[in-house]
Design a protein around this motif. Structure first.
Motif, PDB file in Angstrom:
ATOM      1  N   ILE A  25      -1.815 -10.170  -2.520  1.00  0.00           N
ATOM      2  CA  ILE A  25      -1.182  -9.733  -1.277  1.00  0.00           C
ATOM      3  C   ILE A  25      -1.889  -8.467  -0.785  1.00  0.00           C
ATOM      4  CG2 ILE A  25       0.987  -8.913  -0.233  1.00  0.00           C
ATOM      5  CD1 ILE A  25       2.432 -10.702  -2.302  1.00  0.00           C
ATOM      6  N   SER A  26      -2.416  -8.527   0.443  1.00  0.00           N
ATOM      7  CA  SER A  26      -3.165  -7.394   0.998  1.00  0.00           C
ATOM      8  C   SER A  26      -2.322  -6.641   2.015  1.00  0.00           C
ATOM      9  CB  SER A  26      -4.416  -7.888   1.722  1.00  0.00           C
ATOM     10  OG  SER A  26      -5.151  -8.724   0.886  1.00  0.00           O
ATOM     11  N   PHE A  27      -2.486  -5.328   2.026  1.00  0.00           N
ATOM     12  CA  PHE A  27      -1.772  -4.500   2.999  1.00  0.00           C
ATOM     13  C   PHE A  27      -2.481  -3.153   3.099  1.00  0.00           C
ATOM     14  CE2 PHE A  27      -0.045  -4.125  -1.198  1.00  0.00           C
ATOM     15  CZ  PHE A  27       0.009  -2.755  -1.416  1.00  0.00           C
ATOM     16  N   LEU A  28      -2.267  -2.484   4.201  1.00  0.00           N
ATOM     17  CA  LEU A  28      -2.836  -1.150   4.378  1.00  0.00           C
ATOM     18  C   LEU A  28      -1.787  -0.151   3.932  1.00  0.00           C
ATOM     19  CD1 LEU A  28      -4.428  -1.541   7.918  1.00  0.00           C
ATOM     20  CD2 LEU A  28      -5.626  -1.388   5.725  1.00  0.00           C
ATOM     21  N   SER A  29      -2.197   0.879   3.190  1.00  0.00           N
ATOM     22  CA  SER A  29      -1.210   1.899   2.822  1.00  0.00           C
ATOM     23  C   SER A  29      -1.804   3.283   3.018  1.00  0.00           C
ATOM     24  CB  SER A  29      -0.740   1.701   1.379  1.00  0.00           C
ATOM     25  OG  SER A  29      -1.748   2.060   0.487  1.00  0.00           O
ATOM     26  N   SER A  30      -0.977   4.189   3.469  1.00  0.00           N
ATOM     27  CA  SER A  30      -1.379   5.596   3.543  1.00  0.00           C
ATOM     28  C   SER A  30      -0.167   6.385   3.091  1.00  0.00           C
ATOM     29  CB  SER A  30      -1.781   5.975   4.967  1.00  0.00           C
ATOM     30  OG  SER A  30      -0.701   6.607   5.612  1.00  0.00           O
ATOM     31  N   SER A  31      -0.406   7.570   2.535  1.00  0.00           N
ATOM     32  CA  SER A  31       0.721   8.302   1.947  1.00  0.00           C
ATOM     33  C   SER A  31       1.724   8.748   3.011  1.00  0.00           C
ATOM     34  CB  SER A  31       0.210   9.480   1.134  1.00  0.00           C
ATOM     35  OG  SER A  31      -0.669  10.219   1.922  1.00  0.00           O
ATOM     36  N   TYR A  32       1.362   8.696   4.298  1.00  0.00           N
ATOM     37  CA  TYR A  32       2.280   9.138   5.349  1.00  0.00           C
ATOM     38  C   TYR A  32       3.156   8.005   5.872  1.00  0.00           C
ATOM     39  CZ  TYR A  32      -0.992  12.987   5.261  1.00  0.00           C
ATOM     40  OH  TYR A  32      -1.790  14.011   4.845  1.00  0.00           O
ATOM     41  N   LYS A  33       2.674   6.769   5.716  1.00  0.00           N
ATOM     42  CA  LYS A  33       3.385   5.632   6.299  1.00  0.00           C
ATOM     43  C   LYS A  33       4.393   5.120   5.280  1.00  0.00           C
ATOM     44  CE  LYS A  33       1.760   2.167   9.541  1.00  0.00           C
ATOM     45  NZ  LYS A  33       2.621   1.159   9.565  1.00  0.00           N
ATOM     46  N   LEU A  34       5.663   5.074   5.629  1.00  0.00           N
ATOM     47  CA  LEU A  34       6.692   4.700   4.660  1.00  0.00           C
ATOM     48  C   LEU A  34       7.061   3.223   4.749  1.00  0.00           C
ATOM     49  CD1 LEU A  34       8.909   7.896   4.927  1.00  0.00           C
ATOM     50  CD2 LEU A  34       7.120   7.360   3.260  1.00  0.00           C
ATOM     51  N   LYS A  35       6.344   2.483   5.596  1.00  0.00           N
ATOM     52  CA  LYS A  35       6.612   1.048   5.763  1.00  0.00           C
ATOM     53  C   LYS A  35       5.303   0.382   6.155  1.00  0.00           C
ATOM     54  CE  LYS A  35       8.870  -0.470   9.379  1.00  0.00           C
ATOM     55  NZ  LYS A  35       9.793  -0.847  10.419  1.00  0.00           N
ATOM     56  N   THR A  36       5.003  -0.723   5.499  1.00  0.00           N
ATOM     57  CA  THR A  36       3.769  -1.431   5.857  1.00  0.00           C
ATOM     58  C   THR A  36       4.000  -2.932   5.753  1.00  0.00           C
ATOM     59  OG1 THR A  36       1.377  -1.523   5.477  1.00  0.00           O
ATOM     60  CG2 THR A  36       2.735  -1.418   3.527  1.00  0.00           C
ATOM     61  N   GLU A  37       3.201  -3.696   6.485  1.00  0.00           N
ATOM     62  CA  GLU A  37       3.366  -5.149   6.445  1.00  0.00           C
ATOM     63  C   GLU A  37       2.141  -5.788   5.803  1.00  0.00           C
ATOM     64  OE1 GLU A  37       4.272  -8.201   9.852  1.00  0.00           O
ATOM     65  OE2 GLU A  37       5.567  -6.444  10.069  1.00  0.00           O
ATOM     66  N   ALA A  38       2.363  -6.749   4.927  1.00  0.00           N
ATOM     67  CA  ALA A  38       1.237  -7.439   4.304  1.00  0.00           C
ATOM     68  C   ALA A  38       0.533  -8.278   5.363  1.00  0.00           C
ATOM     69  CB  ALA A  38       1.733  -8.319   3.162  1.00  0.00           C
ATOM     70  N   THR A  39      -0.783  -8.446   5.163  1.00  0.00           N
ATOM     71  CA  THR A  39      -1.541  -9.181   6.187  1.00  0.00           C
ATOM     72  C   THR A  39      -1.633 -10.671   5.861  1.00  0.00           C
ATOM     73  OG1 THR A  39      -3.537  -8.578   4.973  1.00  0.00           O
ATOM     74  CG2 THR A  39      -2.963  -7.215   6.879  1.00  0.00           C
ATOM     75  N   ASN A  40      -1.341 -11.059   4.607  1.00  0.00           N
ATOM     76  CA  ASN A  40      -1.544 -12.470   4.244  1.00  0.00           C
ATOM     77  C   ASN A  40      -0.349 -13.054   3.473  1.00  0.00           C
ATOM     78  OD1 ASN A  40      -1.856 -10.959   1.988  1.00  0.00           O
ATOM     79  ND2 ASN A  40      -3.794 -11.865   1.330  1.00  0.00           N
ATOM     80  N   PHE A  41       0.825 -12.434   3.604  1.00  0.00           N
ATOM     81  CA  PHE A  41       2.058 -12.935   2.979  1.00  0.00           C
ATOM     82  C   PHE A  41       3.208 -12.347   3.789  1.00  0.00           C
ATOM     83  CE2 PHE A  41       5.372 -13.435  -0.255  1.00  0.00           C
ATOM     84  CZ  PHE A  41       5.007 -14.612  -0.892  1.00  0.00           C
ATOM     85  N   PRO A  42       4.283 -13.112   4.032  1.00  0.00           N
ATOM     86  CA  PRO A  42       5.367 -12.568   4.857  1.00  0.00           C
ATOM     87  C   PRO A  42       6.194 -11.525   4.101  1.00  0.00           C
ATOM     88  CG  PRO A  42       5.802 -14.852   4.266  1.00  0.00           C
ATOM     89  CD  PRO A  42       4.487 -14.513   3.673  1.00  0.00           C
ATOM     90  N   LEU A  43       5.576 -10.363   3.898  1.00  0.00           N
ATOM     91  CA  LEU A  43       6.198  -9.310   3.102  1.00  0.00           C
ATOM     92  C   LEU A  43       6.053  -7.967   3.805  1.00  0.00           C
ATOM     93  CD1 LEU A  43       7.401  -8.930   0.117  1.00  0.00           C
ATOM     94  CD2 LEU A  43       5.146  -8.044  -0.444  1.00  0.00           C
ATOM     95  N   GLU A  44       7.172  -7.245   3.865  1.00  0.00           N
ATOM     96  CA  GLU A  44       7.137  -5.870   4.374  1.00  0.00           C
ATOM     97  C   GLU A  44       7.419  -4.969   3.168  1.00  0.00           C
ATOM     98  OE1 GLU A  44       8.670  -4.015   8.451  1.00  0.00           O
ATOM     99  OE2 GLU A  44      10.306  -4.641   7.150  1.00  0.00           O
ATOM    100  N   ILE A  45       6.669  -3.882   3.042  1.00  0.00           N
ATOM    101  CA  ILE A  45       6.852  -2.997   1.887  1.00  0.00           C
ATOM    102  C   ILE A  45       7.416  -1.660   2.376  1.00  0.00           C
ATOM    103  CG2 ILE A  45       5.711  -1.898  -0.088  1.00  0.00           C
ATOM    104  CD1 ILE A  45       3.488  -4.056   0.237  1.00  0.00           C
ATOM    105  N   LEU A  46       8.525  -1.242   1.746  1.00  0.00           N
ATOM    106  CA  LEU A  46       9.145   0.042   2.074  1.00  0.00           C
ATOM    107  C   LEU A  46       8.872   1.004   0.925  1.00  0.00           C
ATOM    108  CD1 LEU A  46      12.740  -1.177   3.126  1.00  0.00           C
ATOM    109  CD2 LEU A  46      10.632  -1.208   4.474  1.00  0.00           C
ATOM    110  N   PHE A  47       8.504   2.237   1.228  1.00  0.00           N
ATOM    111  CA  PHE A  47       8.223   3.241   0.198  1.00  0.00           C
ATOM    112  C   PHE A  47       9.386   4.229   0.152  1.00  0.00           C
ATOM    113  CE2 PHE A  47       4.247   1.463   1.653  1.00  0.00           C
ATOM    114  CZ  PHE A  47       3.562   1.211   0.474  1.00  0.00           C
ATOM    115  N   LEU A  48      10.135   4.222  -0.965  1.00  0.00           N
ATOM    116  CA  LEU A  48      11.388   4.987  -1.044  1.00  0.00           C
ATOM    117  C   LEU A  48      11.474   5.804  -2.331  1.00  0.00           C
ATOM    118  CD1 LEU A  48      13.823   2.045  -0.132  1.00  0.00           C
ATOM    119  CD2 LEU A  48      12.904   3.746   1.434  1.00  0.00           C
ATOM    120  N   ARG A  49      12.477   6.691  -2.418  1.00  0.00           N
ATOM    121  CA  ARG A  49      12.813   7.338  -3.688  1.00  0.00           C
ATOM    122  C   ARG A  49      13.397   6.271  -4.594  1.00  0.00           C
ATOM    123  NH1 ARG A  49      14.289  12.826  -3.987  1.00  0.00           N
ATOM    124  NH2 ARG A  49      14.644  12.317  -6.175  1.00  0.00           N
TER     125      ARG A  49
END
Ligand SMILES: Nc1ncnc2c1ncn2[C@@H]1O[C@H](COP(=O)(O)OP(=O)(O)OP(=O)(O)O)[C@@H](O)[C@H]1O
Ligand SMILES: O=P(O)(O)OC[C@H]1O[C@H](OP(=O)(O)OP(=O)(O)O)[C@H](O)[C@@H]1O
Ligand SMILES: [Mg+2]
Length: 283
Positions: A25-49
């Protein structure tokens, strides 16, 4: 679409991200972005405590989460667990100052204990018939005895270095933990299907990590012994070498058994043993 909550930064973050990437599963991540969407799977990733993850998943704000069992159990969320992931293994332990007398958990009767896990600790003490005064603090728990905040502590231990560095001695294990995948209780049929696909990939990745691909040369006369030592998934692949009387054997061996089996393979005459990592392994 599935929403997966993972820890933003901490002990779980790197392994969680690596597992998702190893699942293809590929996605772009940066330490400032708290939510990102995968580019090749229907998945959204949330970065939380991490402490917030069980609640978000329980409420369905996130569909899935990766969290330590210690945090999950503290939040009464054990029913959300769908799969253990094998990383971030640690234990929740009681510890006392190294010089203090300690016989059993009864020694803690009437004492003050600092912890970030009042629920798990309270349950453990109640089960042992011990009453203590719990001080709930959210971090740096190991400092508590040396600054007079508490007489004992209950916190996460892995290597034991933090206890050692703060003059403490581990005396009881309250809970054993590892990272787990959790899911909200009301996934739709489509989401369940996506979760199945994700678990299928996670299992293939984890199985691959536990195994190695092994290639070796052996005299034909040793083949029965080599086959017994390397049964593989169904059976090993055996091909003749250009040199008469010798064969090449290819198989799969569990990482944990590897050194033990290798010494036995050498003893029956195996040579030129090559060991390769496996990326994915589907049973
Ligand atoms: N030393 C350790 N070794 C292995 N696993 C650990 C260790 N310490 C903690 N863990 C596991 O990783 C989880 C996250 O630990 P971490 O210390 O990053 O949490 P935190 O400081 O509460 O993070 P957050 O800022 O997200 O609240 C713990 O709940 C536990 O399951
Ligand atoms: O037995 P050890 O290998 O020393 O690990 C234990 C320590 O690791 C964790 O803290 P962490 O380093 O994640 O810092 P934190 O307090 O900021 O969460 C945990 O809270 C312990 O303090
Ligand atoms: Mg936390």
């Amino acid at each position: 679409m599935l929403r997966l909550a993972i820890q933003k930064s901490g002990r779980l973050s790197e392994d969680s991200l690596q597992l998702i990437r190893e699942c293809g599963i590929s996605f772009l991540s940066s330490s400032y972005k708290l939510k990102t969407e995968a580019t090749n799977f229907p998945l959204e990733i949330l970065f939380l405590r991490d402490d917030d993850i069980p609640g978000y998943v329980q409420d369905g704000v996130a569909d899935l989460g990766i969290v330590g069992q210690n945090v999950l159990e503290e939040a009464d969320g054990a029913h959300l667990q769908v799969e253990a992931l094998g990383f971030s293994k640690c234990r929740l332990s009681l510890a006392v100052p190294r010089g203090d007398a300690y016989e059993s958990v009864a020694t803690l009767q009437g004492k003050s204990i600092a912890t970030s896990y009042p629920h798990l600790l309270g349950r453990y003490l109640a089960a042992h018939g011990v009453q203590a005064q719990l001080h709930t603090i959210s971090g740096s728990v190991e400092i508590a005895p040396s600054i007079g905040l508490a007489e004992a502590i209950c916190d996460i231990v892995s290597s034991g270095s933090t206890l050692l560095g703060n003059g403490l001695r581990e005396v009881e294990t309250v809970f054993r933990s590892e990272a787990v995948l959790i899911a909200q209780p009301h996934l739709s049929a489509e989401q369940k299907d996506l979760l199945d696909q994700l678990q299928f990939r996670m299992q293939a990745v984890r199985r691959a990590k536990r195994n190695k691909y092994i290639i070796l040369n052996a005299p034909e006369t040793a083949l029965d012994e080599v086959r017994r030592l390397l049964p593989g998934i169904k059976s090993p692949t055996v091909t003749p070498l250009a040199e008469a009387g010798w064969v090449s054997v290819q198989s799969v061996v569990q990482e944990d058994d590897f050194w033990h089996i290798t010494s036995q393979l050498k003893a029956v005459g195996a040579e030129g043993i090559l060991v390769l990592p496996i990326e994915k392994m589907i049973a």
